[in-house]
Design a protein around this motif. Structure first.
Motif, PDB file in Angstrom:
ATOM      1  N   GLU A   1       0.829  -1.216   0.000  1.00 26.00           N
ATOM      2  CA  GLU A   1       0.000   0.000   0.000  1.00 26.00           C
ATOM      3  C   GLU A   1       0.859   1.260   0.000  1.00 26.00           C
ATOM      4  OE1 GLU A   1      -3.171   0.097  -0.545  1.00 26.00           O
ATOM      5  OE2 GLU A   1      -3.219  -2.101  -0.620  1.00 26.00           O
ATOM      6  N   ILE A   2       2.000   1.209   0.656  1.00 27.47           N
ATOM      7  CA  ILE A   2       2.920   2.364   0.666  1.00 27.47           C
ATOM      8  C   ILE A   2       3.394   2.662  -0.745  1.00 27.47           C
ATOM      9  CG2 ILE A   2       5.242   3.105   1.354  1.00 27.47           C
ATOM     10  CD1 ILE A   2       4.776   1.619   4.014  1.00 27.47           C
TER      11      ILE A   2
ATOM     12  N   ALA B   1       2.803   5.875  -3.344  1.00 26.40           N
ATOM     13  CA  ALA B   1       3.919   6.599  -3.953  1.00 26.40           C
ATOM     14  C   ALA B   1       3.759   6.658  -5.472  1.00 26.40           C
ATOM     15  CB  ALA B   1       5.237   5.922  -3.590  1.00 26.40           C
ATOM     16  N   GLU B   2       3.342   5.560  -6.074  1.00 30.22           N
ATOM     17  CA  GLU B   2       3.121   5.529  -7.523  1.00 30.22           C
ATOM     18  C   GLU B   2       1.990   6.471  -7.922  1.00 30.22           C
ATOM     19  OE1 GLU B   2       1.342   4.642 -11.255  1.00 30.22           O
ATOM     20  OE2 GLU B   2       0.374   4.067  -9.357  1.00 30.22           O
TER      21      GLU B   2
ATOM     22  N   THR C   1      11.064   3.093 -12.121  1.00 33.43           N
ATOM     23  CA  THR C   1      11.181   4.059 -11.024  1.00 33.43           C
ATOM     24  C   THR C   1      10.229   3.729  -9.873  1.00 33.43           C
ATOM     25  OG1 THR C   1       9.718   5.556 -12.263  1.00 33.43           O
ATOM     26  CG2 THR C   1      12.095   5.964 -12.406  1.00 33.43           C
ATOM     27  N   SER C   2       9.106   3.063 -10.186  1.00 34.47           N
ATOM     28  CA  SER C   2       8.243   2.546  -9.108  1.00 34.47           C
ATOM     29  C   SER C   2       9.018   1.545  -8.265  1.00 34.47           C
ATOM     30  CB  SER C   2       7.000   1.866  -9.681  1.00 34.47           C
ATOM     31  OG  SER C   2       6.077   2.792 -10.183  1.00 34.47           O
ATOM     32  N   ALA C   3       9.782   0.687  -8.957  1.00 36.96           N
ATOM     33  CA  ALA C   3      10.582  -0.318  -8.249  1.00 36.96           C
ATOM     34  C   ALA C   3      11.702   0.336  -7.453  1.00 36.96           C
ATOM     35  CB  ALA C   3      11.147  -1.322  -9.240  1.00 36.96           C
ATOM     36  N   ALA C   4      12.361   1.344  -8.041  1.00 35.60           N
ATOM     37  CA  ALA C   4      13.473   2.012  -7.364  1.00 35.60           C
ATOM     38  C   ALA C   4      13.001   2.745  -6.114  1.00 35.60           C
ATOM     39  CB  ALA C   4      14.156   2.989  -8.327  1.00 35.60           C
TER      40      ALA C   4
ATOM     41  N   GLY D   1      10.104   2.397  -4.645  1.00 30.54           N
ATOM     42  CA  GLY D   1       9.433   1.442  -3.761  1.00 30.54           C
ATOM     43  C   GLY D   1      10.396   0.671  -2.883  1.00 30.54           C
ATOM     44  N   ARG D   2      11.519   0.269  -3.458  1.00 29.65           N
ATOM     45  CA  ARG D   2      12.516  -0.456  -2.658  1.00 29.65           C
ATOM     46  C   ARG D   2      13.097   0.432  -1.566  1.00 29.65           C
ATOM     47  NH1 ARG D   2      16.228  -3.793  -7.094  1.00 29.65           N
ATOM     48  NH2 ARG D   2      14.513  -4.916  -8.116  1.00 29.65           N
ATOM     49  N   LEU D   3      13.373   1.694  -1.899  1.00 28.12           N
ATOM     50  CA  LEU D   3      13.962   2.584  -0.895  1.00 28.12           C
ATOM     51  C   LEU D   3      12.937   2.911   0.197  1.00 28.12           C
ATOM     52  CD1 LEU D   3      16.804   3.778  -0.550  1.00 28.12           C
ATOM     53  CD2 LEU D   3      15.887   5.957  -1.337  1.00 28.12           C
TER      54      LEU D   3
END
Length: 294
Positions: free
Chosen positions: A23-24, A28-29, A38-41, A43-45
């Protein structure tokens, strides 16, 4: 809401943190309108900052992760506090890159393979703690592992994942941290390494319907783990009009007066939530003058 779990092995030698940050990352997306990589980048951080915030003692304490590399995504930033609130920013939200040879999103290519990871911990002391390490890969998880090894001398395993659908929606996101405390035996280390090697990726486990407790049992198999606590965490920006006004005031009265001559209103957008504040500069200057007269 997303869930964050803290657990410990029966003998107290291993700490485990896990979060389902789906959900976080979805929020953000939605805010930043990121592309798949960039969603993955980001999201990981965000997931890493949420996990690391579990070590904070007070709700007002915060941790900031900053990755600045030579990739097209530019600066990637995530901030989390002890109350379970997380927010983030990526300088260039739209980046298109070919998939890696293994078919996965090229997060390292987006962030860059050459750069620095900075960790700032604000624990309410006079000065915040600041640690910096060069990138290992730019893929985030390996860089977090390196930070703990170099800056805090804590043997750590970090796993992070964000699964993005074809329509750019976030299917699953999450991660875990495993940390060895002083005194771990060679047998324990060997068993832990075996457990980690047998675990699927975080997003695969979430896809299979595994809970954070299930992940804990796999990661700490043979160590009789005990859950310390589980609490909610969410994407939340704490920006306010007052903070924006203080930021404008900090540039100095002379600069504010110059701005007011050129434009009556300043529009300031928050980089974390994209909310726009319209500030009447003449009113702001008037309030400054009244305070100075008192």
């Amino acid at each position: 809401m997303s869930r964050l779990l803290r657990a410990i092995s029966e003998n107290g030698g291993i700490i485990f943190y896990a979060v389902d940050s789906t959900e976080i990352v979805r929020e953000a997306e939605r805010i930043h309108k990121t592309s798949a990589v960039t969603s993955a980048a980001l999201g990981r951080l965000l997931t890493a900052s949420s996990l690391m915030s579990a070590t904070l003692k007070q709700a007002s304490d915060s941790i900031t992760l900053r990755m600045k590399g030579d990739g097209p995504a530019g600066l990637v930033l995530a901030v989390a506090n002890g109350a379970g609130e997380v927010k983030g920013y990526i300088q260039n939200p739209i980046v298109e890159l070919p998939l890696r040879a293994d078919g996965k999103l090229d997060v390292g290519g987006a962030i860059g393979h050459d750069g620095m990871l900075s960790v700032v911990k604000d624990l309410g002391l006079k000065e915040p703690y600041v640690g910096q390490v060069p990138f290992v890969s730019g893929e985030v998880a390996e860089d977090i592992t390196s930070y703990y090894a170099v800056s805090e001398q804590i043997p750590t395993v970090c796993a992070l994942g964000v699964l993005v659908d074809r329509d750019l929606s976030i299917l699953h996101a999450g991660g875990y941290l495993l940390q060895l405390l002083p005194g771990a035996t060679e047998e324990e280390i060997t068993q832990l390494e075996k457990n980690v090697q047998q675990m699927s990726s975080v997003t695969s486990m979430l896809q299979q319907g595994m809970t954070l407790e299930d992940m804990m049992e796999r990661a700490l198999f043979g160590f009789a783990p005990q859950v310390l606590d589980v609490h909610n965490t969410r994407y939340h920006c704490d920006c306010t009009r007052e903070r924006v006004e203080r930021a404008l005031i900090s540039i100095g009265k002379a600069e504010l007066e110059k701005m007011a001559q050129e434009q009556s209103t300043a529009e300031v957008s928050c980089q974390f939530c994209d909310k726009t504040y319209k500030i009447d500069l003449k009113v702001l200057l008037s309030s400054l003058e009244k305070k100075a007269e008192k």
